[in-house]
Design an enzyme around this catalytic site. Structure first.
Site, PDB file in Angstrom:
ATOM      1  N   SER A 124       1.751 -36.186 -54.143  1.00 18.63           N
ATOM      2  CA  SER A 124       1.125 -35.037 -53.492  1.00 18.63           C
ATOM      3  C   SER A 124       1.843 -33.723 -53.807  1.00 18.63           C
ATOM      4  CB  SER A 124       1.055 -35.296 -51.984  1.00 18.63           C
ATOM      5  OG  SER A 124       0.250 -34.368 -51.331  1.00 18.63           O
TER       6      SER A 124
ATOM      7  N   ASP B 137      -5.705 -32.959 -52.760  1.00 18.59           N
ATOM      8  CA  ASP B 137      -6.355 -33.398 -51.526  1.00 18.59           C
ATOM      9  C   ASP B 137      -6.198 -32.375 -50.406  1.00 18.59           C
ATOM     10  OD1 ASP B 137      -3.693 -33.800 -50.892  1.00 18.59           O
ATOM     11  OD2 ASP B 137      -3.932 -35.889 -50.249  1.00 18.59           O
TER      12      ASP B 137
ATOM     13  N   ASP C  42      -2.773 -28.576 -53.927  1.00 16.22           N
ATOM     14  CA  ASP C  42      -1.490 -29.261 -54.092  1.00 16.22           C
ATOM     15  C   ASP C  42      -1.576 -30.209 -55.286  1.00 16.22           C
ATOM     16  OD1 ASP C  42      -3.184 -31.121 -52.928  1.00 16.22           O
ATOM     17  OD2 ASP C  42      -1.572 -32.100 -51.808  1.00 16.22           O
TER      18      ASP C  42
END
Length: 438
Positions: free
Chosen positions: A95, A238, A234
């Site tokens: 992430s 998401d 990011d």
């Protein structure tokens, strides 16, 4: 031994998260889904294709056919799994973390994250507590490239609006991550004048001084190029944050406000409820209250937000960090979808992002952390709970205090929101003084 956290298995590559762990995860999923299909996606980290292949080797060696989607957003993988009838999926991504970290996010056949029980089963196998029977050579399966999965996702996202974005100038910060595969194409296809930045992924520059964790970058570009607005994603796309044409930062709370208000007006916001976490700003909550929107509160983590949404069939939820879930369209947060829907609302209302967010208040907030030996024992002490109650009484309806143990560090986090910054700082200091004197 490394295990599942709030967002999959995550750690520094080759230190905590190893190829061996990825192979074991693949073996478990392959054994459970013999003769079925498993989908794997990845972000742009240098280690992501290594881990993707390791999971694929493990799964195919146990009899599951593995399809490699390549670089894609996490929500793209989550969408393709159920729509194209895959039995499971794995996203290789950490992430918003730096390039040297990576993660394994596992999804079931509905494109949803696993239950705690399912995660525990996998952990037991990875840690060697359980064994599996390996198939003979004739029962192993194939590894297949599957780039068309990304194409299907892009068409799916673009179908959410019939409006044209021509005349709008938008800056998209792709964080040198997964959104390089989708964001610019989608906004360009819909007619926007797009300036995409941080699109040259080299394996090491994902999230580096860019993306949603460095929102000032896109803000500077919006001002420099006199754009109407900008979005920053990011590493695995998401989540997203925004900047309006004046350079004001629009966080996840304000994006949720825009979406919730529009959905309520369209009568698509079930029970006029939006789900968010305890970290949402009090100003956001009060602004929703004024509109007649109920705010359902969960623990920190998009996983808990989705659980509450799924349980009650609520349609909208998310976090201040920009992780927004539109349940009728996705099973996980989707930064590009969020950006698309917010832009669509701007075009529909012929309103700027500044105009759409101006009525969403933001209370001053002070957040600090205190290192402690045992965060959970500390939280149970009467002196801590008494001090929290005292601050709550003093703040009344004009503020709030949140004291909680960190999910990842040996610290207690203290957050106070009030109408004045000085009041926030005073009560944070008072709380920290009590903790330090124990």
């Amino acid at each position: 031994m490394i295990g599942f956290g709030t967002d999959g298995i995550r750690g520094q590559f080759n230190t905590e998260l190893t190829v061996e762990i990825a192979v074991k995860l693949g073996e478990f999923l392959g054994n459970k889904n013999k003769g079925k299909r498993i989908l794997i996606g990845e972000d742009t980290r240098i280690s992501s294709p290594i881990l993707a292949k390791a999971v694929a080797v493990g799964a195919s060696s146990m009899g599951a056919n593995v399809y490699l989607m390549g670089v894609c957003p996490t929500p793209a993988l989550a969408y393709v799994i159920p729509t194209e009838k895959f039995a499971a999926g794995v996203m290789i991504s950490a992430s918003h973390n730096p390039y040297y970290d990576n993660g394994l996010k596992v999804f079931n056949q509905q494109g949803m994250k696993l239950t705690l029980e399912e995660e525990a089963e996998i952990e037991q196998y990875i840690q060697g507590e359980t064994q599996l029977v390996r198939p003979i050579s004739a029962e192993v399966a194939k590894i297949i490239e599957y780039p068309q999965g990304l194409e299907h996702y892009i068409k799916h996202i673009e179908s959410f609006t019939k409006r044209n974005f021509s005349g709008l100038r938008v800056v998209l910060d792709c964080a040198n991550g997964s959104s390089i595969s989708t964001a610019e194409q989608i906004f360009t296809d819909l007619g926007a004048d797009v300036l995409a930045i941080n699109t040259s992924a080299d394996g090491f520059n994902i999230n580096e001084n860019c993306g949603s964790t460095h929102i000032n970058v896109v803000r500077d570009e919006v001002i420099k190029h006199q754009a109407d607005f900008g979005f920053a994603f990011d590493g695995d796309a998401d989540r997203c944050l925004a900047v309006d044409g004046r350079g004001n930062i629009i966080d996840g709370d304000k994006l949720l406000y825009v979406l919730a208000k529009d959905m309520m007006q369209d009568d698509t916001l079930k029970d006029n409820t939006v789900v968010t976490t305890v970290m949402a700003n009090l100003g956001f909550m009060k602004s929703c209250e004024k509109l007649g929107i109920h705010v359902e509160i969960t623990d920190v983590g998009d996983k808990y937000v989705f659980e509450a949404m799924h349980k009650n069939d609520y349609k909208l939820g998310g976090e201040q960090s920009g992780h927004v879930i539109l349940k009728d369209f996705a099973t996980t947060g989707d930064g590009v979808l969020t950006a698309l829907k917010v832009t669509d609302i701007m075009v529909k209302n012929e309103a700027s992002l500044e105009e759409l967010t101006k009525d969403c208040a933001t209370y001053p907030q002070v957040l600090e952390k205190v290192m402690v030996e045992n965060k959970h024992e500390m939280m149970e002490l009467a002196i801590i709970q008494d001090k929290i109650k005292e601050i709550e009484t003093n703040l009344g309806d004009d503020g709030r205090v949140l004291v909680r143990p960190s999910g990842t560090e040996p610290v207690i986090r203290v957050m106070v929101e009030a109408k004045e910054h000085e009041l926030c700082q005073k009560y944070v200091n008072d709380m920290i003084k009590v903790i330090n004197n124990i």
